[in-house]
Write a protein that holds these residues in place. Sequence first.
Motif, PDB file in Angstrom:
ATOM      1  N   GLU A 113       0.818  -1.212   0.000  1.00  0.00           N
ATOM      2  CA  GLU A 113       0.000   0.000   0.000  1.00  0.00           C
ATOM      3  C   GLU A 113       0.854   1.265   0.000  1.00  0.00           C
ATOM      4  N   ASP A 114       1.971   1.223   0.699  1.00  0.00           N
ATOM      5  CA  ASP A 114       2.841   2.398   0.770  1.00  0.00           C
ATOM      6  C   ASP A 114       3.944   2.403  -0.282  1.00  0.00           C
ATOM      7  N   PHE A 115       4.437   1.233  -0.648  1.00  0.00           N
ATOM      8  CA  PHE A 115       5.652   1.189  -1.466  1.00  0.00           C
ATOM      9  C   PHE A 115       5.494   0.663  -2.883  1.00  0.00           C
ATOM     10  N   LEU A 116       4.440  -0.080  -3.173  1.00  0.00           N
ATOM     11  CA  LEU A 116       4.324  -0.684  -4.501  1.00  0.00           C
ATOM     12  C   LEU A 116       3.690   0.318  -5.470  1.00  0.00           C
ATOM     13  N   ASN A 117       4.508   1.274  -5.874  1.00  0.00           N
ATOM     14  CA  ASN A 117       4.080   2.275  -6.853  1.00  0.00           C
ATOM     15  C   ASN A 117       5.303   2.706  -7.655  1.00  0.00           C
ATOM     16  N   ASP A 118       5.058   3.442  -8.715  1.00  0.00           N
ATOM     17  CA  ASP A 118       6.145   3.814  -9.632  1.00  0.00           C
ATOM     18  C   ASP A 118       7.235   4.647  -8.979  1.00  0.00           C
ATOM     19  N   GLY A 119       6.897   5.397  -7.939  1.00  0.00           N
ATOM     20  CA  GLY A 119       7.886   6.202  -7.240  1.00  0.00           C
ATOM     21  C   GLY A 119       8.978   5.365  -6.593  1.00  0.00           C
ATOM     22  N   TYR A 120       8.645   4.157  -6.204  1.00  0.00           N
ATOM     23  CA  TYR A 120       9.624   3.252  -5.599  1.00  0.00           C
ATOM     24  C   TYR A 120      10.117   2.208  -6.602  1.00  0.00           C
ATOM     25  N   LEU A 121       9.232   1.743  -7.467  1.00  0.00           N
ATOM     26  CA  LEU A 121       9.624   0.728  -8.452  1.00  0.00           C
ATOM     27  C   LEU A 121      10.714   1.221  -9.398  1.00  0.00           C
ATOM     28  N   LYS A 122      10.756   2.514  -9.638  1.00  0.00           N
ATOM     29  CA  LYS A 122      11.764   3.046 -10.555  1.00  0.00           C
ATOM     30  C   LYS A 122      13.185   2.726 -10.097  1.00  0.00           C
ATOM     31  N   TYR A 123      13.396   2.630  -8.786  1.00  0.00           N
ATOM     32  CA  TYR A 123      14.736   2.299  -8.284  1.00  0.00           C
ATOM     33  C   TYR A 123      15.129   0.880  -8.686  1.00  0.00           C
ATOM     34  N   LEU A 124      14.168  -0.031  -8.677  1.00  0.00           N
ATOM     35  CA  LEU A 124      14.455  -1.387  -9.155  1.00  0.00           C
ATOM     36  C   LEU A 124      14.759  -1.355 -10.649  1.00  0.00           C
ATOM     37  N   GLY A 125      13.994  -0.581 -11.382  1.00  0.00           N
ATOM     38  CA  GLY A 125      14.239  -0.474 -12.820  1.00  0.00           C
ATOM     39  C   GLY A 125      15.613   0.069 -13.134  1.00  0.00           C
ATOM     40  N   TRP A 126      16.011   1.100 -12.442  1.00  0.00           N
ATOM     41  CA  TRP A 126      17.341   1.679 -12.665  1.00  0.00           C
ATOM     42  C   TRP A 126      18.437   0.695 -12.288  1.00  0.00           C
TER      43      TRP A 126
END
Length: 112
Positions: free
Chosen positions: A37-50
């Motif tokens: 609910e707090d972390f599974l969004n594009d604002g955090y997922l982008k770090y995995l992508g990078w």
Amino acid sequence: MNATFRGVFVHRYRDQLPDIRAACIEEMGAWLKTDPEDFLNDGYLKYLGWTLYDKQNAVRLKCVRALQGLYQEKEFIGRLELFTSRFKVSMSADKDLDVAVEAVNLLLLIQQ
């Protein structure tokens, strides 16, 4: 958690030491999975992508494994659609054999 993320993770995921970068990515995968609910969004997922483009194999491997943990959860799939469309191709094109194998396993999870 958000203060910890901004105060520590945002700086350490690019640390000079690959072990620190790998630990950050591994922990981020756990945060995303345990508190979607707090972390599974594009604002955090982008770090995995990078991090899929990190110069160290071990860091990329931790990233792919963290993603595997997310894609195993069927209820997360909808929240991962944008990430999938942006980073799907780069997941399977890794130069390291271990990372490439895990990336193919990840892509199989995505296709299910």
